[in-house]
Design an enzyme around this catalytic site. Structure first.
Site, PDB file in Angstrom:
ATOM      1  N   ASN A  59      -7.390  -4.249  -1.061  1.00 58.90           N
ATOM      2  CA  ASN A  59      -8.306  -5.302  -1.462  1.00 58.90           C
ATOM      3  C   ASN A  59      -9.609  -4.774  -2.010  1.00 58.90           C
ATOM      4  OD1 ASN A  59      -7.181  -8.131  -0.751  1.00 58.90           O
ATOM      5  ND2 ASN A  59      -6.544  -6.812   0.926  1.00 58.90           N
ATOM      6  N   THR A 100       2.026 -23.027   2.269  1.00 57.81           N
ATOM      7  CA  THR A 100       2.029 -21.575   2.335  1.00 57.81           C
ATOM      8  C   THR A 100       1.591 -21.013   1.010  1.00 57.81           C
ATOM      9  OG1 THR A 100       3.322 -19.639   2.867  1.00 57.81           O
ATOM     10  CG2 THR A 100       4.426 -21.364   1.647  1.00 57.81           C
TER      11      THR A 100
END
Length: 382
Positions: free
Chosen positions: A377, A176
């Protein structure tokens, strides 16, 4: 009151890497602990990944050192030296071998790690270690996360505590984003590695926010044995449950996300085929934006299923939102748009897909795609 595993301590500080929030944490075991870890498959992996793989290969660790706000990725030979410098500074402060420290870094890519700020912050940290500091560590490892992700469970006298961070660049292939699991159970390294891999496959490897595999993905587990033996089957079940909970929290907290999306796939030829279909659904921009817009445009789901690499018997496919079918046994059902629009206003959306009569099945988690994801982003800040 939160239970913490025996013999683990931590402290978290601001080293000034980027701002005045917590950005550096040390997790320490009083004794060397059995250890196992999994790492990203991204070929441009971070410098700490290179060092960490080497340090955990003997199956033992005693400390974890993590900085946020800078990933130390794509930083060349200097990045490797900086990762080693950070590791050596922490080891010297704790009075342990540098090879028993697992380093991790998370944050912006391609910017040199200001390692001098970290080494300046390390002296004196041993005296600040606390047996109640793990939840602060979960805060210190955050980047664009909006909240810390921490869980703790008991199995008799044994305690398992786990933390994770991750919000964007989430499409694990091996581990992860960052996750650290600590237990006072006595477990051999080989058993830890086996259990960790199986738990990760159905949790962190089954979650995606945006389809981009991070350069820094790490999951590690330490077991120092101070609470004694544990039933391994029971431990694995609890470990898996913890990992699934944290994986779902990562999807729920995806950058700009407003909804957690769960996709259950059954009837596939095998589990791998089922997972690929599920991942394609939660990674489809068309599906994700429809869910964000609360538009039950199930044709986007059908199109994505049809693009599968594995053969699909379209006459046997069924799709539902929760228990409301939109397509059953290869044909559309009665139009229930109003009911579906109301369902999509909730913050958790379940999509069920049956591909026929195969034995393969998988559950995956993702989130919707909102305006805020683009905004977050589209900003580049160091």
């Amino acid at each position: 009151m939160t239970q913490f595993p025996k013999g683990f301590m931590s402290c978290s500080v601001n080293a000034g890497i980027k701002d005045d929030t917590l950005d550096f944490t040390i997790i320490f075991s009083e004794t060397r602990a059995s250890a196992a870890a999994m790492f990203t498959k991204n070929q441009f992996c971070g410098a700490p990944i290179v060092v960490g793989k080497d340090h955990v290969k003997d199956g033992y660790l005693q400390a974890i050192a993590v900085n946020s706000k800078n990933a130390n990725v794509a930083t060349g030979e200097q990045g490797l030296k900086d990762a080693q410098t950070m590791t050596e500074a922490v080891a010297a402060e704790l009075g342990i071998s540098a090879s028993d420290v697992l380093p991790s870094s998370t944050g912006v890519i391609g910017v040199p790690l200001p390692v001098e700020k970290i080494t300046a912050a390390v002296p004196g940290l041993k005296a600040q270690l606390s047996s109640h500091g793990l939840e602060q560590s979960a805060k210190a490892i955050m980047t664009t996360d909006t909240y810390p992700k921490f869980r703790s469970r008991k199995i008799g006298d044994v305690t398992i505590s786990a933390m994770a961070k991750g919000s964007g660049m989430i499409e694990p292939n091996m581990a992860t984003m960052l996750s650290y699991i600590l237990t006072d159970a006595a477990i051999e390294p080989a058993d830890l590695q086996n259990m960790l891999k199986k738990a990760v496959d159905v949790s962190f490897n089954s979650v995606s926010v945006d389809g981009d595999t991070s350069t820094s993905d790490t999951v590690a587990i330490l077991a120092n044995g101070l609470a004694g033996q544990v039933d391994l089957n029971e431990f694995e079940a609890v470990l898996t449950d913890l990992c699934i909970e944290l994986a779902k929290e990562i999807a729920r907290d995806g950058e700009g996300a407003t909804k957690l999306v769960e996709v259950q796939v059954s009837g596939a030829a095998n589990d791998a085929a089922a997972k690929k279909i599920g991942k394609s659904i939660i990674n489809s921009p068309l599906v994700k934006t429809a869910i964000f817009g609360e538009d039950p445009n199930w044709g986007r789901i059908m199109s994505t299923i049809g693009n599968a690499e594995d053969a699909v018997d379209t006459s046997a496919v069924s799709v539902s939102f929760a228990d409301v079918y939109v397509f059953k046994n290869g044909a559309p059902t009665e139009d229930k748009r109003a009911e579906l629009e109301e369902y999509l206003k909730t913050n958790e959306v379940l999509i069920k897909i049956s591909l026929g009569h195969g034995t393969g099945q998988a559950t995956v988690w993702g989130c919707d795609l909102s305006y805020d994801y683009v905004k977050i982003n589209g900003e580049y800040t160091t």
